[in-house]
Each structure stands twice: as C-alpha cells, then as structure tokens.
Design a protein around this motif. Sequence first.
Motif, PDB file in Angstrom:
ATOM      1  N   ALA A  15       2.258   4.635  -7.840  1.00  0.00           N
ATOM      2  CA  ALA A  15       2.213   3.201  -7.548  1.00  0.00           C
ATOM      3  C   ALA A  15       2.674   2.478  -8.807  1.00  0.00           C
ATOM      4  O   ALA A  15       2.340   2.888  -9.914  1.00  0.00           O
ATOM      5  N   ARG A  16       3.482   1.420  -8.636  1.00  0.00           N
ATOM      6  CA  ARG A  16       3.938   0.624  -9.783  1.00  0.00           C
ATOM      7  C   ARG A  16       3.322  -0.756  -9.719  1.00  0.00           C
ATOM      8  O   ARG A  16       3.317  -1.388  -8.666  1.00  0.00           O
ATOM      9  N   GLY A  34      -6.880   6.004  -2.380  1.00  0.00           N
ATOM     10  CA  GLY A  34      -7.664   6.622  -1.316  1.00  0.00           C
ATOM     11  C   GLY A  34      -6.729   7.226  -0.288  1.00  0.00           C
ATOM     12  O   GLY A  34      -5.562   6.822  -0.181  1.00  0.00           O
ATOM     13  N   ALA A  35      -7.216   8.200   0.473  1.00  0.00           N
ATOM     14  CA  ALA A  35      -6.420   8.853   1.516  1.00  0.00           C
ATOM     15  C   ALA A  35      -7.287   9.056   2.749  1.00  0.00           C
ATOM     16  O   ALA A  35      -8.468   9.393   2.629  1.00  0.00           O
ATOM     17  N   ILE A  67      -2.124   6.797   2.614  1.00  0.00           N
ATOM     18  CA  ILE A  67      -2.569   6.702   1.233  1.00  0.00           C
ATOM     19  C   ILE A  67      -2.495   5.241   0.815  1.00  0.00           C
ATOM     20  O   ILE A  67      -1.482   4.570   1.033  1.00  0.00           O
ATOM     21  N   THR A  68      -3.580   4.742   0.231  1.00  0.00           N
ATOM     22  CA  THR A  68      -3.653   3.348  -0.182  1.00  0.00           C
ATOM     23  C   THR A  68      -3.910   3.274  -1.680  1.00  0.00           C
ATOM     24  O   THR A  68      -4.754   4.005  -2.201  1.00  0.00           O
ATOM     25  N   ALA A  69      -3.165   2.394  -2.354  1.00  0.00           N
ATOM     26  CA  ALA A  69      -3.389   2.098  -3.765  1.00  0.00           C
ATOM     27  C   ALA A  69      -4.015   0.712  -3.843  1.00  0.00           C
ATOM     28  O   ALA A  69      -3.559  -0.216  -3.166  1.00  0.00           O
ATOM     29  N   PHE A  70      -5.073   0.588  -4.639  1.00  0.00           N
ATOM     30  CA  PHE A  70      -5.802  -0.674  -4.767  1.00  0.00           C
ATOM     31  C   PHE A  70      -5.744  -1.163  -6.212  1.00  0.00           C
ATOM     32  O   PHE A  70      -5.994  -0.389  -7.141  1.00  0.00           O
ATOM     33  N   ALA A  77      -1.325  -1.417  -1.528  1.00  0.00           N
ATOM     34  CA  ALA A  77      -0.045  -0.905  -1.032  1.00  0.00           C
ATOM     35  C   ALA A  77      -0.344   0.400  -0.304  1.00  0.00           C
ATOM     36  O   ALA A  77      -1.251   1.138  -0.698  1.00  0.00           O
ATOM     37  N   GLN A  78       0.400   0.686   0.762  1.00  0.00           N
ATOM     38  CA  GLN A  78       0.151   1.895   1.549  1.00  0.00           C
ATOM     39  C   GLN A  78       1.438   2.666   1.801  1.00  0.00           C
ATOM     40  O   GLN A  78       2.525   2.096   1.853  1.00  0.00           O
ATOM     41  N   THR A  79       1.274   3.975   1.976  1.00  0.00           N
ATOM     42  CA  THR A  79       2.351   4.845   2.412  1.00  0.00           C
ATOM     43  C   THR A  79       1.743   5.930   3.290  1.00  0.00           C
ATOM     44  O   THR A  79       0.532   6.161   3.242  1.00  0.00           O
ATOM     45  N   THR A  80       2.558   6.592   4.093  1.00  0.00           N
ATOM     46  CA  THR A  80       2.071   7.648   4.965  1.00  0.00           C
ATOM     47  C   THR A  80       2.728   8.968   4.581  1.00  0.00           C
ATOM     48  O   THR A  80       3.934   9.017   4.346  1.00  0.00           O
ATOM     49  N   VAL A  81       1.922  10.015   4.505  1.00  0.00           N
ATOM     50  CA  VAL A  81       2.401  11.361   4.235  1.00  0.00           C
ATOM     51  C   VAL A  81       2.154  12.194   5.479  1.00  0.00           C
ATOM     52  O   VAL A  81       1.059  12.159   6.052  1.00  0.00           O
ATOM     53  N   THR A  82       3.170  12.944   5.925  1.00  0.00           N
ATOM     54  CA  THR A  82       3.026  13.824   7.077  1.00  0.00           C
ATOM     55  C   THR A  82       2.758  15.241   6.589  1.00  0.00           C
ATOM     56  O   THR A  82       3.464  15.740   5.723  1.00  0.00           O
ATOM     57  N   LEU A  83       1.723  15.868   7.130  1.00  0.00           N
ATOM     58  CA  LEU A  83       1.394  17.255   6.803  1.00  0.00           C
ATOM     59  C   LEU A  83       1.963  18.118   7.916  1.00  0.00           C
ATOM     60  O   LEU A  83       1.522  18.047   9.058  1.00  0.00           O
ATOM     61  N   SER A  84       2.962  18.898   7.581  1.00  0.00           N
ATOM     62  CA  SER A  84       3.689  19.659   8.580  1.00  0.00           C
ATOM     63  C   SER A  84       3.188  21.088   8.671  1.00  0.00           C
ATOM     64  O   SER A  84       2.947  21.738   7.658  1.00  0.00           O
TER      65      SER A  84
END
Length: 103
Positions: A15-16, A34-35, A67-70, A77-84
């Motif tokens: 996160a920046r 957090g995740a 995943i959330t950065a606080f 800010a949030q992003t999504t990671v896919t676990l394949s």
Amino acid sequence: GTIPADGISSSSIRARLIETTSRIPIAGETILFGATAGTITGESTTDASGSAVVTFTGLTSGTTSTITAFYGNQLTAQTTVTLSALSLTVSAVSTTLSAERAR
C-alpha cells in the motif's frame, strides 16, 4: 492477483501513502492490513517512498480474499486476491542460452 491455494504460497501486498494534492510520499506512518481469508502480517510502517509491505499467505481451498489497508480512521484501500486450486510449474530444459550474431 492469483496465488496457489496450497496454504504455504504467499505474496507481498503493498500500500502506498501519498499526500493527495502534492503527491508527495508520506514516510514513517503505520498502515494496518486485514484479510477476509488467509493470513496477513497485521501492520507495516511506510518507507521513504510511502510504501508499506506485508506478506499474505493463502488457504488450502480455492476462494477469494479481500485485503484491506487502513490508515487512521478514514482512509482505506482494498484489493482482491484469488486463491487458485490450479498451479503451473515451468522449468527450463537447458540452463544455457546460445545466440548467434545476425549477418
């Protein structure tokens, strides 16, 4: 991004933190992470470029994790990671590369 759902593969999450108007990076501030699935390092301090980096480790089943950065009480800010459940291994047949000059 995508990582294998093997319970041991991990990925760096960055996160920046930058000042909105001047776009100047802010160093020395704590970013909490957090995740919703998997495990993640809880916090990181921003460096000279304003970046805070943590490690995310996935689960053993295919799913997604948000995943959330606080920062403070208001900025997130949030992003999504896919676990394949699928993974691909690529290995070189030869570790030597040869090149010829073009004539």
